[in-house]
Design a protein around this motif. Structure first.
Motif, PDB file in Angstrom:
ATOM      1  N   GLY A 123       0.800  -1.217   0.000  1.00  0.00           N
ATOM      2  CA  GLY A 123       0.000   0.000   0.000  1.00  0.00           C
ATOM      3  C   GLY A 123       0.833   1.267   0.000  1.00  0.00           C
ATOM      4  O   GLY A 123       0.409   2.303  -0.519  1.00  0.00           O
ATOM      5  N   LEU A 124       2.017   1.186   0.579  1.00  0.00           N
ATOM      6  CA  LEU A 124       2.890   2.363   0.674  1.00  0.00           C
ATOM      7  C   LEU A 124       3.900   2.448  -0.468  1.00  0.00           C
ATOM      8  O   LEU A 124       4.673   3.403  -0.527  1.00  0.00           O
ATOM      9  CB  LEU A 124       3.648   2.344   2.009  1.00  0.00           C
ATOM     10  N   ARG A 125       3.913   1.460  -1.330  1.00  0.00           N
ATOM     11  CA  ARG A 125       4.919   1.404  -2.396  1.00  0.00           C
ATOM     12  C   ARG A 125       4.913   2.695  -3.214  1.00  0.00           C
ATOM     13  O   ARG A 125       3.872   3.234  -3.528  1.00  0.00           O
ATOM     14  CB  ARG A 125       4.623   0.218  -3.314  1.00  0.00           C
ATOM     15  N   GLY A 126       6.087   3.175  -3.500  1.00  0.00           N
ATOM     16  CA  GLY A 126       6.206   4.384  -4.320  1.00  0.00           C
ATOM     17  C   GLY A 126       6.896   5.500  -3.568  1.00  0.00           C
ATOM     18  O   GLY A 126       8.016   5.862  -3.880  1.00  0.00           O
ATOM     19  N   ASP A 127       6.236   6.032  -2.541  1.00  0.00           N
ATOM     20  CA  ASP A 127       6.821   7.186  -1.847  1.00  0.00           C
ATOM     21  C   ASP A 127       7.315   6.856  -0.448  1.00  0.00           C
ATOM     22  O   ASP A 127       7.837   7.727   0.236  1.00  0.00           O
ATOM     23  CB  ASP A 127       5.813   8.336  -1.788  1.00  0.00           C
ATOM     24  N   GLY A 137      10.784  -2.173  22.058  1.00  0.00           N
ATOM     25  CA  GLY A 137       9.718  -3.128  21.754  1.00  0.00           C
ATOM     26  C   GLY A 137       9.714  -3.460  20.269  1.00  0.00           C
ATOM     27  O   GLY A 137      10.704  -3.312  19.566  1.00  0.00           O
ATOM     28  N   ASN A 138       8.574  -3.887  19.802  1.00  0.00           N
ATOM     29  CA  ASN A 138       8.429  -4.323  18.417  1.00  0.00           C
ATOM     30  C   ASN A 138       8.005  -3.132  17.560  1.00  0.00           C
ATOM     31  O   ASN A 138       6.824  -2.895  17.354  1.00  0.00           O
ATOM     32  CB  ASN A 138       7.404  -5.450  18.360  1.00  0.00           C
ATOM     33  N   VAL A 139       8.976  -2.369  17.081  1.00  0.00           N
ATOM     34  CA  VAL A 139       8.676  -1.175  16.296  1.00  0.00           C
ATOM     35  C   VAL A 139       9.330  -1.248  14.927  1.00  0.00           C
ATOM     36  O   VAL A 139      10.289  -1.982  14.711  1.00  0.00           O
ATOM     37  CB  VAL A 139       9.133   0.123  17.003  1.00  0.00           C
ATOM     38  N   GLY A 140       8.788  -0.464  14.018  1.00  0.00           N
ATOM     39  CA  GLY A 140       9.354  -0.343  12.688  1.00  0.00           C
ATOM     40  C   GLY A 140       9.428   1.128  12.314  1.00  0.00           C
ATOM     41  O   GLY A 140       8.799   1.974  12.952  1.00  0.00           O
ATOM     42  N   LEU A 141      10.204   1.417  11.292  1.00  0.00           N
ATOM     43  CA  LEU A 141      10.331   2.782  10.807  1.00  0.00           C
ATOM     44  C   LEU A 141       9.778   2.850   9.394  1.00  0.00           C
ATOM     45  O   LEU A 141      10.065   1.994   8.560  1.00  0.00           O
ATOM     46  CB  LEU A 141      11.801   3.217  10.800  1.00  0.00           C
ATOM     47  N   ILE A 142       8.953   3.851   9.142  1.00  0.00           N
ATOM     48  CA  ILE A 142       8.465   4.091   7.789  1.00  0.00           C
ATOM     49  C   ILE A 142       9.089   5.406   7.321  1.00  0.00           C
ATOM     50  O   ILE A 142       8.832   6.456   7.894  1.00  0.00           O
ATOM     51  CB  ILE A 142       6.927   4.184   7.739  1.00  0.00           C
ATOM     52  N   PHE A 143       9.932   5.302   6.307  1.00  0.00           N
ATOM     53  CA  PHE A 143      10.576   6.480   5.728  1.00  0.00           C
ATOM     54  C   PHE A 143       9.707   6.958   4.581  1.00  0.00           C
ATOM     55  O   PHE A 143       9.286   6.160   3.749  1.00  0.00           O
ATOM     56  CB  PHE A 143      11.962   6.113   5.189  1.00  0.00           C
ATOM     57  N   THR A 144       9.421   8.260   4.532  1.00  0.00           N
ATOM     58  CA  THR A 144       8.550   8.774   3.482  1.00  0.00           C
ATOM     59  C   THR A 144       8.977  10.153   3.014  1.00  0.00           C
ATOM     60  O   THR A 144       9.581  10.915   3.764  1.00  0.00           O
ATOM     61  CB  THR A 144       7.079   8.801   3.958  1.00  0.00           C
ATOM     62  N   LYS A 145       8.633  10.423   1.775  1.00  0.00           N
ATOM     63  CA  LYS A 145       8.802  11.771   1.226  1.00  0.00           C
ATOM     64  C   LYS A 145       7.439  12.432   1.101  1.00  0.00           C
ATOM     65  O   LYS A 145       7.338  13.603   0.810  1.00  0.00           O
ATOM     66  CB  LYS A 145       9.478  11.711  -0.143  1.00  0.00           C
ATOM     67  N   GLY A 146       6.392  11.642   1.326  1.00  0.00           N
ATOM     68  CA  GLY A 146       5.030  12.148   1.212  1.00  0.00           C
ATOM     69  C   GLY A 146       4.561  12.804   2.503  1.00  0.00           C
ATOM     70  O   GLY A 146       5.340  13.082   3.413  1.00  0.00           O
ATOM     71  N   LEU A 160       2.992  12.921   6.050  1.00  0.00           N
ATOM     72  CA  LEU A 160       2.938  11.967   7.169  1.00  0.00           C
ATOM     73  C   LEU A 160       1.501  11.581   7.513  1.00  0.00           C
ATOM     74  O   LEU A 160       1.228  10.434   7.848  1.00  0.00           O
ATOM     75  CB  LEU A 160       3.610  12.567   8.409  1.00  0.00           C
ATOM     76  N   LYS A 161       0.579  12.523   7.418  1.00  0.00           N
ATOM     77  CA  LYS A 161      -0.822  12.236   7.739  1.00  0.00           C
ATOM     78  C   LYS A 161      -1.388  11.201   6.762  1.00  0.00           C
ATOM     79  O   LYS A 161      -2.060  10.259   7.169  1.00  0.00           O
ATOM     80  CB  LYS A 161      -1.638  13.531   7.696  1.00  0.00           C
ATOM     81  N   GLU A 162      -1.089  11.367   5.487  1.00  0.00           N
ATOM     82  CA  GLU A 162      -1.571  10.420   4.476  1.00  0.00           C
ATOM     83  C   GLU A 162      -0.970   9.032   4.694  1.00  0.00           C
ATOM     84  O   GLU A 162      -1.658   8.022   4.562  1.00  0.00           O
ATOM     85  CB  GLU A 162      -1.228  10.919   3.067  1.00  0.00           C
ATOM     86  N   VAL A 163       0.317   8.979   5.011  1.00  0.00           N
ATOM     87  CA  VAL A 163       0.986   7.696   5.255  1.00  0.00           C
ATOM     88  C   VAL A 163       0.372   7.024   6.472  1.00  0.00           C
ATOM     89  O   VAL A 163       0.080   5.824   6.466  1.00  0.00           O
ATOM     90  CB  VAL A 163       2.510   7.889   5.441  1.00  0.00           C
ATOM     91  N   SER A 164       0.137   7.798   7.527  1.00  0.00           N
ATOM     92  CA  SER A 164      -0.469   7.269   8.746  1.00  0.00           C
ATOM     93  C   SER A 164      -1.868   6.715   8.466  1.00  0.00           C
ATOM     94  O   SER A 164      -2.242   5.650   8.951  1.00  0.00           O
ATOM     95  CB  SER A 164      -0.532   8.372   9.800  1.00  0.00           C
ATOM     96  N   GLU A 165      -2.638   7.430   7.661  1.00  0.00           N
ATOM     97  CA  GLU A 165      -3.985   6.970   7.301  1.00  0.00           C
ATOM     98  C   GLU A 165      -3.921   5.698   6.463  1.00  0.00           C
ATOM     99  O   GLU A 165      -4.748   4.798   6.622  1.00  0.00           O
ATOM    100  CB  GLU A 165      -4.731   8.069   6.539  1.00  0.00           C
ATOM    101  N   GLU A 166      -2.942   5.605   5.570  1.00  0.00           N
ATOM    102  CA  GLU A 166      -2.775   4.405   4.737  1.00  0.00           C
ATOM    103  C   GLU A 166      -2.455   3.195   5.611  1.00  0.00           C
ATOM    104  O   GLU A 166      -3.013   2.112   5.425  1.00  0.00           O
ATOM    105  CB  GLU A 166      -1.670   4.631   3.691  1.00  0.00           C
ATOM    106  N   VAL A 167      -1.574   3.365   6.588  1.00  0.00           N
ATOM    107  CA  VAL A 167      -1.226   2.275   7.502  1.00  0.00           C
ATOM    108  C   VAL A 167      -2.446   1.884   8.330  1.00  0.00           C
ATOM    109  O   VAL A 167      -2.697   0.695   8.563  1.00  0.00           O
ATOM    110  CB  VAL A 167      -0.048   2.684   8.419  1.00  0.00           C
ATOM    111  N   ALA A 168      -3.232   2.858   8.751  1.00  0.00           N
ATOM    112  CA  ALA A 168      -4.423   2.592   9.577  1.00  0.00           C
ATOM    113  C   ALA A 168      -5.450   1.742   8.827  1.00  0.00           C
ATOM    114  O   ALA A 168      -6.208   1.000   9.452  1.00  0.00           O
ATOM    115  CB  ALA A 168      -5.044   3.908  10.033  1.00  0.00           C
ATOM    116  N   LYS A 169      -5.464   1.818   7.501  1.00  0.00           N
ATOM    117  CA  LYS A 169      -6.400   1.008   6.701  1.00  0.00           C
ATOM    118  C   LYS A 169      -6.186  -0.491   6.940  1.00  0.00           C
ATOM    119  O   LYS A 169      -7.101  -1.277   6.784  1.00  0.00           O
ATOM    120  CB  LYS A 169      -6.221   1.283   5.203  1.00  0.00           C
TER     121      LYS A 169
END
Length: 99
Positions: free
Chosen positions: A33-37, A73-82, A84-93
């Motif tokens: 879902g996040l592929r691209g940016d 803990g069990n965390v990951g990093l999402i690097f983005t150029k887009g 942040l609100k849109e990326v957060s909403e995409e992950v929430a889906k």
């Protein structure tokens, strides 16, 4: 180590996400879902902390040191150029009821 340093150089924004009870299929869906940016990076916290410290020393950019206390803990990093609100909403889906 090199990949994390490259991502820290290349991307301007980082989203720290909790990955407790996230299955591999769910994680793949998020990546798709996040592929691209955006790029999702999961790894060992100790190694990520070490890489962040090394990168901060090399570049003199101590802002990255603020990430270290968040790598617990069990965390990951999402690097983005887009956005942040849109990326957060995409992950929430992809969030399931059990999360």
């Amino acid at each position: 180590d090199a990949k994390l340093c490259q991502l820290l150089d290349e991307f301007t924004q980082i989203l720290v996400v909790n990955a407790d009870n996230v299955g591999s299929n769910q994680l793949q869906s998020i990546r798709r879902g996040l592929r691209g940016d955006s790029i999702v990076l999961m790894g060992k916290n100790t190694m990520m902390k070490r890489s962040v410290r090394i990168h901060a020393d090399k570049t003199g950019n101590n802002a990255f040191l603020n990430l270290i206390p968040l790598l617990v803990g069990n965390v990951g990093l999402i690097f983005t150029k887009g956005d942040l609100k849109e990326v957060s909403e995409e992950v929430a889906k992809y969030k399931t009821n059990s999360d």
